[in-house]
Every structure is written in structure tokens, then in C-alpha cells.
Design a protein around this motif. Structure first.
Motif, PDB file in Angstrom:
ATOM      1  N   PHE A 139      39.653  50.342  43.589  1.00 37.91           N
ATOM      2  CA  PHE A 139      38.510  49.690  42.956  1.00 37.91           C
ATOM      3  C   PHE A 139      37.331  50.662  42.811  1.00 37.91           C
ATOM      4  CE2 PHE A 139      41.043  46.126  44.496  1.00 37.91           C
ATOM      5  CZ  PHE A 139      41.114  45.383  43.327  1.00 37.91           C
ATOM      6  N   ASP A 140      37.228  51.577  43.737  1.00 35.48           N
ATOM      7  CA  ASP A 140      36.184  52.603  43.667  1.00 35.48           C
ATOM      8  C   ASP A 140      36.359  53.447  42.399  1.00 35.48           C
ATOM      9  OD1 ASP A 140      34.839  55.186  44.144  1.00 35.48           O
ATOM     10  OD2 ASP A 140      34.445  54.398  46.136  1.00 35.48           O
ATOM     11  N   PHE A 195      37.240  41.439  45.768  1.00 39.41           N
ATOM     12  CA  PHE A 195      36.957  42.016  44.446  1.00 39.41           C
ATOM     13  C   PHE A 195      37.223  40.984  43.349  1.00 39.41           C
ATOM     14  CE2 PHE A 195      37.514  45.791  47.104  1.00 39.41           C
ATOM     15  CZ  PHE A 195      36.344  46.459  46.785  1.00 39.41           C
ATOM     16  N   MET A 252      38.907  45.416  36.378  1.00 38.57           N
ATOM     17  CA  MET A 252      38.901  45.206  37.828  1.00 38.57           C
ATOM     18  C   MET A 252      39.367  43.793  38.162  1.00 38.57           C
ATOM     19  SD  MET A 252      35.403  47.317  38.670  1.00 38.57           S
ATOM     20  CE  MET A 252      35.612  47.553  40.428  1.00 38.57           C
ATOM     21  N   VAL A 268      29.417  45.617  37.889  1.00 42.28           N
ATOM     22  CA  VAL A 268      30.153  46.842  38.212  1.00 42.28           C
ATOM     23  C   VAL A 268      29.485  47.558  39.390  1.00 42.28           C
ATOM     24  CG1 VAL A 268      30.795  49.140  37.379  1.00 42.28           C
ATOM     25  CG2 VAL A 268      31.092  47.147  35.891  1.00 42.28           C
ATOM     26  N   ALA A 301      33.243  48.713  47.078  1.00 44.02           N
ATOM     27  CA  ALA A 301      34.435  49.557  47.183  1.00 44.02           C
ATOM     28  C   ALA A 301      34.143  50.819  47.997  1.00 44.02           C
ATOM     29  CB  ALA A 301      34.955  49.923  45.796  1.00 44.02           C
ATOM     30  N   ARG A 302      33.023  51.479  47.693  1.00 46.34           N
ATOM     31  CA  ARG A 302      32.691  52.711  48.410  1.00 46.34           C
ATOM     32  C   ARG A 302      32.484  52.428  49.901  1.00 46.34           C
ATOM     33  NH1 ARG A 302      31.129  57.725  46.401  1.00 46.34           N
ATOM     34  NH2 ARG A 302      32.689  57.090  44.866  1.00 46.34           N
ATOM     35  N   ALA A 314      35.475  51.423  39.365  1.00 47.12           N
ATOM     36  CA  ALA A 314      34.042  51.101  39.305  1.00 47.12           C
ATOM     37  C   ALA A 314      33.215  52.315  38.890  1.00 47.12           C
ATOM     38  CB  ALA A 314      33.558  50.568  40.657  1.00 47.12           C
ATOM     39  N   HIS A 315      33.783  53.507  39.048  1.00 50.29           N
ATOM     40  CA  HIS A 315      33.036  54.718  38.693  1.00 50.29           C
ATOM     41  C   HIS A 315      33.533  55.369  37.400  1.00 50.29           C
ATOM     42  CE1 HIS A 315      31.840  54.243  42.947  1.00 50.29           C
ATOM     43  NE2 HIS A 315      30.697  54.721  42.506  1.00 50.29           N
ATOM     44  N   GLN A 360      35.114  46.989  31.810  1.00 54.65           N
ATOM     45  CA  GLN A 360      35.325  47.530  33.152  1.00 54.65           C
ATOM     46  C   GLN A 360      35.535  46.385  34.154  1.00 54.65           C
ATOM     47  OE1 GLN A 360      32.181  50.231  34.008  1.00 54.65           O
ATOM     48  NE2 GLN A 360      33.269  51.238  35.693  1.00 54.65           N
ATOM     49  N   MET A 409      30.378  45.888  42.611  1.00 55.01           N
ATOM     50  CA  MET A 409      31.750  46.188  43.019  1.00 55.01           C
ATOM     51  C   MET A 409      31.880  47.647  43.465  1.00 55.01           C
ATOM     52  SD  MET A 409      33.697  43.989  40.060  1.00 55.01           S
ATOM     53  CE  MET A 409      35.325  43.841  40.790  1.00 55.01           C
ATOM     54  N   ALA A 410      31.128  48.522  42.820  1.00 54.37           N
ATOM     55  CA  ALA A 410      31.151  49.936  43.214  1.00 54.37           C
ATOM     56  C   ALA A 410      30.612  50.098  44.637  1.00 54.37           C
ATOM     57  CB  ALA A 410      30.335  50.771  42.228  1.00 54.37           C
TER      58      ALA A 410
END
Lengths: 288, 288
Positions: free
Chosen positions: A116-117, B116, A134, B131, B138-139, A120-121, A130, B134-135
Motif C-alpha cells: 500500500f505504501d 486500507f 488501493m 491518498v 502504510a508508512r 500511495a506514493h 489511485q 493511506m500513505a
């Protein structure tokens, strides 16, 4: 296909945290689980579907890497002693054997987050696409998708499943992520109509099931060396398979039927879907 | 706070698949792991941060539910025999004890995906904020966040960590998700300047560390009945803690310092940050 597979190794290599980053043993295990292994069927499907929308290269690569990370984490956890207790995968020791159980557990968990990272990037032109990418991956991975299928599989050991029950299990366990691969690819470029996306979803549903039918056939016909994983485990565990329910010929006929249905769904796309067509053939004709 | 906690139970109740959905044993385990338990510190932080941007109710609820699902899954996997091998959590048998190891493994995996899923289906006004949310999650969850911290923790058993090493571990293990909670809240409403978001991130970093320092103090001072989980395990496992490195008084002083620093970061927000302030006080003054 080989071109995508080579690019994929490079993409995955860069989408995973480097060994130099602490904790390096965890990153080592994550890389071991993902790199240099597998046919990359799901990434190939992402790329093939993205061709229909002139997919952006970095977004397609991110979607392909994400779905492969989810697939890889599921294998790591599946192989653990609490689940299938398998020691061999793709001809190499499984992650908990090569490292340890705690590392395998954590590496799987971290790979799911990393999927997911990466998404998301990624530089999507439209944030809504996007989010949709996801959303497709999350739904396909969770208890209404892959994990749910694994649960049904787990609780079916020693039970007699009917064909519809077996089909539901596989539609979730293997099929959900294969369908998500195709759907994710369609969000990586120009907008696609919902009718076209539904056609591709039906295509993906058929080849997802065909993939599993062929898996069961190979498990019956092949040997451990060719397959790179322990064969005959389902029979030994009294797990129902397409072969146990339909016989070897019945299972092969079923795969051929599914391939036909998949091809019919692609017809409206004409030549543009040649690569998806080739992948469907590959899935049914593969020998390992 | 109690109001948010009550709303949170209701939100989580609806954000998890129902028992009626197959496989019901898996959904039972997911619900067991998440519902009716814990202080809901992370959801409270999401709500408190969202107040600063007039957060949309459904988006704030989704962000709060998502971060709590990640937290809950991490506890399920942490408690498993391959990790901490703990049998008691929040005064109840842990998931692998109440169900079985395979179910605990799958339930944790499915909860991460569900987090997610919930975010990807929330009605954000701006997809870019969705986004970003979610980023952040996730990170914070992966190998550069929570899983990374757990890895460092795992590989530090029996080792002598320095204070900076211990701090890095906790900034990742507990701090990352606490920071993500605050950041996610700030994406649930009107736009916020990156300076303000950076201030809140510093606040969250301080209280995240304070949270862990107090955890170590409570593990030393409290008993199993009050805490609802086995105490003294870190000492028994020769794991370094703030108390083992700084002594009991030193650890308490450290927590007070961090609380001061956190409050200073909130100052520019004035009265609007009253709830974040109250949460910071609660984190440092809690008795369980």
C-alpha cells in the motif's frame, strides 16, 4: 513477457527497503520472499491490462509491484508451521526456515504494508484512480478476498466440499488477487468505461479459476523438482481439489471451458487485448 | 473522550465484516481482536486532530477505525507463540488461545487489509487527502514504522541497547502509529498548512515516546490484574526498557519532559488544541 519480468525484478528491487536500513534482518527476509522468484503472473496481468489504457509506466510498475508483494506475503504466511508448514518454495527454503518464524511473521506483515505504501506514493495523474487501485487491492487481499479464501480452505480440511463451495474458496483465495491485478492495471492510464472494466473483470474471474484448476492438475501430475514446491500435499491433508472432485480429465476440461469463456470476454477489445489473451493461454498451458 | 470511545465501538462494529459472512470463524476472530477492548488512544488522537480542521464525521471515523485495526492486528501477531507467546490481552485470552494459531495469523492479515479497505471507501472530499491518509498509515505500519520497530525489538533481546537505540526502536514500534493517527486526522477536513502539520507531528512524536516510557513504568509498578496483560515480561526476557536504562525516577522525569515538549508544540493552536492537550495529559497520567 520476459521483458516485463526483467523490468519487474528491477522495480521490486527498488520498491523494497534496502538492506542497509535497520532492521536489516527484516529487510533481508522481505527481499528474500519477493525477489528472484515466481512467474510474476499478477504483474504480467497488471501490465497487460494497463496496455488497454496506455498506462503510465511508473503507475503500472507500482501496481504490479504492490500486487506481487501481497502475493509474496501470503506465501510467506501460508508456509508457516501454523498454516501449511511447508519448507520448500520456488526451490528454496521457505522464509521461516531460512530465517525464523518471528521474522517470517513480521516480514509478511511489512510486505503487506509496503504494497500500500508503494501505491500511495506512485505518481497517478488522478488521485481518484489511485484510491480505486488501493481499494481494489485492499478488498482482494482481506477477509472478503484472499484471506477469506484461505480461511475457507483452512476450515475445509477433512470436509467434503461441493463443487460450488470449492469454486467460492478459489474465487476468493487465488481469484480475488488475479482479478484485482487486471482491475488495477485499468486504473493506471486513460479512463476506461465501466462496461469495459466489467468485461475485463469477467475475463479475470475465469482465468483466476482456471489458474487454480491447473494448479490442482499440476499437483497431481508433476513432481516436486519441476514444481519447486512439495507436491501431493492437498491429497495428504485430505483437502478437496478440482482433481478429487472432477477427476483429472474433468479438471482439464473445466480449465479449457474457463479459457474459452475468458477469451469470449476479451473479444470486444480485438487486437489490443492480444497480451491478455496470451497470458490466459499461458496460465492454462503452463507446466509448473 | 467517553463519547468518542462509544462512537468508536459502533464505527468498528460496522467497519468489520459481519459474522454471517463466510468464513465466519475468521470474522469472529477479527471482531474478537478489535471490539470491546483497549483505551482507543489512537482513535482519540485521530478525532482530536481532526477537530483542528473541522473533520468530516465519516472520514474521521474511517481514519480512526483504520488505525485501530492496524494496532489490533499488531497485537494479535505480537502475542503469537513465534513472537511474545502471550496468553492474556486486555484481560481476555489472546486470539491464538481463544481460536487457534492459523486463525490468529489470518485474522491479523485480514485486519491490516481491512484498515486500507475502510480508508479507500471513505467519502473524502479530496481524493488527494485520502491518498495522503493511506500513505501515512502504510508508512507507519511497515518496516520503516511499526513492523521495523518490532523487528529491532525482536533482535535486541539479550542485547544492551543505548538510550538512542531504545528511542529509535520505540519511535518506530509505538510512535509511528501514534504519529500517523494525528497526521491522518489532519487530512479529514479543511486543508492544513504544512507548518501546522509539522508542529502536530512533533507533538505526536513526543507523546508517542512518552506513551512507551509510561508503558515501561507501568510494567514495573503495576500488577497483571490492573494492566490486563502479563507484567514483568520485558525484564524476564532481558529486554531493555526505559526503567532498566534510566531507573524508575529517571523514566518518570523523561515522561514529564516529553509532555512539556509536546505541549509547547501545541501552543500556537491555542484553545482549539484543548483535546489534544487533554489526551497528552491522559497518556502520561494513566494508571493502566
Amino acid at each position: 513477457m520476459r521483458d516485463v519480468q526483467t523490468r519487474m525484478e528491477n522495480t521490486l528491487e527498488h520498491a523494497l527497503p534496502p538492506l542497509s536500513h535497520a532492521p536489516s534482518r527484516l529487510h533481508d527476509a522481505m527481499r528474500y520472499a519477493v525477489l528472484d522468484g515466481g512467474k510474476r503472473v499478477r504483474p504480467l496481468l497488471v501490465y497487460a491490462a494497463a496496455e488497454l489504457v496506455n498506462g503510465s509506466a511508473p503507475c503500472t510498475a507500482a501496481a504490479a509491484a504492490a500486487v506481487e508483494m501481497i502475493h509474496a506475503y501470503s506465501l510467506v504466511h501460508d508456509d508457516m508451521p501454523a498454516m501449511d508448514n511447508d519448507v520448500l518454495r520456488r526451490g528454496k527454503p521457505t522464509v521461516h526456515v531460512q530465517f525464523d518464524e518471528a521474522t517470517a511473521l513480521l516480514a509478511g506483515d511489512a510486505l503487506q504494508a509496503q504494497a500500500f505504501d508503494v501505491l500511495a506514493h506512485a505518481p497517478f495523474a488522478r488521485a481518484a484512480d489511485q484510491v480505486a487501485t488501493m481499494a481494489a487491492l485492499a478488498r482482494a487481499s482481506g477477509s472478503l478476498g484472499m484471506c477469506g479464501g484461505q480461511g475457507i480452505d483452512l476450515y475445509s480440511v477433512g470436509q467434503t466440499l461441493t463443487l460450488p463451495e470449492l469454486e467460492l474458496m478459489h474465487i476468493l483465495k487465488t481469484g480475488a488477487l488475479i482479478r484485482a491485478s487486471v482491475i488495477m492495471g485499468t486504473y493506471c492510464g486513460e479512463p476506461m468505461s465501466s462496461e469495459d472494466r466489467a468485461r475485463l473483470d469477467h475475463f479475470a474471474k475465469c482465468i483466476g479459476l482456471a489458474f487454480q484448476v491447473i494448479d490442482d492438475v499440476l499437483d497431481e501430475e508433476s513432481d516436486t523438482a519441476t514444481l519447486g514446491k512439495t507436491v501431493g500435499k492437498d491429497a495428504a491433508n485430505h483437502k478437496p481439489t478440482y482433481v478429487s472432485l472432477l477427476g483429472l480429465k474433468g479438471a482439464k476440461d473445466k480449465a479449457a471451458e474457463l479459457l474459452n469463456e475468458a477469451c469470449a470476454a476479451l473479444a470486444p477489445f480485438g487486437e489490443r487485448a492480444a497480451r491478455l489473451q496470451a497470458l490466459a493461454d499461458f496460465i492454462v498451458e503452463r507446466r509448473s
